[in-house]
Scaffold this active site. Structure first.
Site, PDB file in Angstrom:
ATOM      1  CE  LYS A 253      -5.860  -0.016   1.749  1.00 19.43           C
ATOM      2  NZ  LYS A 253      -6.628  -0.694   2.899  1.00 19.43           N
TER       3      LYS A 253
ATOM      4  CD  GLU B  10      -2.753   1.333   2.434  1.00 20.20           C
ATOM      5  OE1 GLU B  10      -2.602   0.497   3.183  1.00 20.20           O
ATOM      6  OE2 GLU B  10      -3.436   2.168   2.408  1.00 20.20           O
TER       7      GLU B  10
END
Ligand code: 5MM
Length: 341
Positions: A220, A178
């Site tokens: 992500k 992420e």
């Protein structure tokens, strides 16, 4: 590392019509969320709230592929003594764990942060695997301002993300990578596009250098979106078109799936943007959600810390989970929101 098994878990995370519930707020963040609904943040109230979500059987069974947990929650038990990880497994979803330990100021780079938590990560991952975690998450935070991000911040964060991902795969845990470019500023969508492109390119370069198997990870990312304070807000279609173009340019097709963060978008915006991207179609990876705030704001408000509101909280959570499930297939429509109101 057994890559076939990692790939199987990664594909399950992005299974058709399903996405992730990011319930990994650290103690400080969940306190802020509870302050907003006038609920004292205690170990018990945090447990009760999360137990409410994980016992939302329709949402968990039909729309949620996995849950990202914070360490405290990972080891907690429901009121009847069932471990929360077991509740998640029983619902058919996969338990995951946030393993970064937050951010620290980056020396010589004013206003910039580096995510920490690599020390002893191999040992921690082993314990989480034994406890049932099959995927993990590490979030790097990149802010946009007049002089930032520096290449230094992008490089050190990409390096740490790749170190984390390699350690996860060695522990047979799927890394969710992420790299979040924040939408807090007044920048326009094109500046977000340009910064996110640099961040994703550097992240994938580091992942390759550190021999991370792309088939055994999930990305992500943020969407290409104007800053919240930008005077130039744009349509859902423009956000979708630019995000898809950005991802096609930066993300190898070997990655099994992409699960977006919501980043401070409203519930409906986060759903509408995901839907608009999936309407474009013809993409090399499934696009789904890994939302924290955009899945939880409504249930938090409906629950408000009262045992008598558990059913209302679960209804609100199920509704948002269903809307995002539809969006992950490009089948959401705005009037479905009104019908539920
Ligand atoms: C749920 O929030 C996560 C944890 O945040 P802290 O470490 O600051 O407590 C966060 O990492 C989250 O998983 C992602 O940012 C996506 O959440 P949003 O709310 O942006 O969808």
């Amino acid at each position: 590392m057994n890559l076939a098994d990692l790939n199987k878990v990664a594909r399950a995370v992005v299974a058709p019509g399903k996405g992730l519930l990011a319930a990994d707020e650290s103690t400080g963040t969940i306190k802020k969320r509870f302050d907003a609904i006038n609920v004292a943040s205690t170990e018990e109230s945090r447990r009760d709230y999360r137990e409410m979500l994980f016992r939302s059987s329709e949402a968990m069974n039909r729309y949620i592929s996995g849950v990202i947990l914070y360490d405290e929650t990972f080891w907690q038990k429901a009121e009847d003594g069932t471990p929360l990880v077991k509740l998640i497994e029983q619902s058919g979803a996969i338990p995951g764990i946030k393993v970064d330990e937050g951010t620290q100021a980056l020396p010589a780079c004013p206003g910039e942060l580096v995510t920490v938590g690599l020390d002893k990560l191999a040992e921690r991952l082993k314990k989480y695997y034994e406890g049932g975690a099959r995927f993990a998450k590490w979030r790097a935070v990149i802010d946009i301002g007049p002089q930032i991000p520096t290449m230094t911040a992008i490089r050190v964060n990409a390096h740490a993300l790749a170190r984390y991902a390699a350690l996860c795969q060695a522990a047979q845990i799927v890394p969710i990578v992420e790299p979040e470019v924040l939408m807090d500023g007044d920048h326009d969508i094109d500046r977000c596009y340009e910064v996110t492109q640099r961040v994703l390119n550097k992240t994938f370069q580091e992942l390759r250098v550190q021999r991370v198997a792309l088939e055994g990870m999930i990305l992500k990312p943020n969407m290409a979106i104007p800053g919240k304070k930008s005077a130039k807000q744009v349509s859902a279609e423009e956000i979708a078109e630019k995000t898809v173009r950005l991802l096609k340019n930066c993300v190898p097709a070997a990655v099994p799936g992409i699960a977006f963060l919501s980043g401070g978008q409203s519930d409906e915006e986060a759903t509408a943007h995901l839907n608009a991207m999936n309407r474009i179609g013809g993409l090399p990876w499934p696009l789904t959600f890994s939302y924290g705030r955009a899945l939880q704001a409504a249930p938090q408000k409906a629950w408000a810390g009262k045992a008598g509101n558990v059913a209302a909280g679960q209804r609100a959570f199920t509704h948002r989970a269903r809307m995002n499930s539809l969006a992950s297939k490009g089948e959401w429509q705005a009037d479905l929101e009104k019908k539920a109101a």
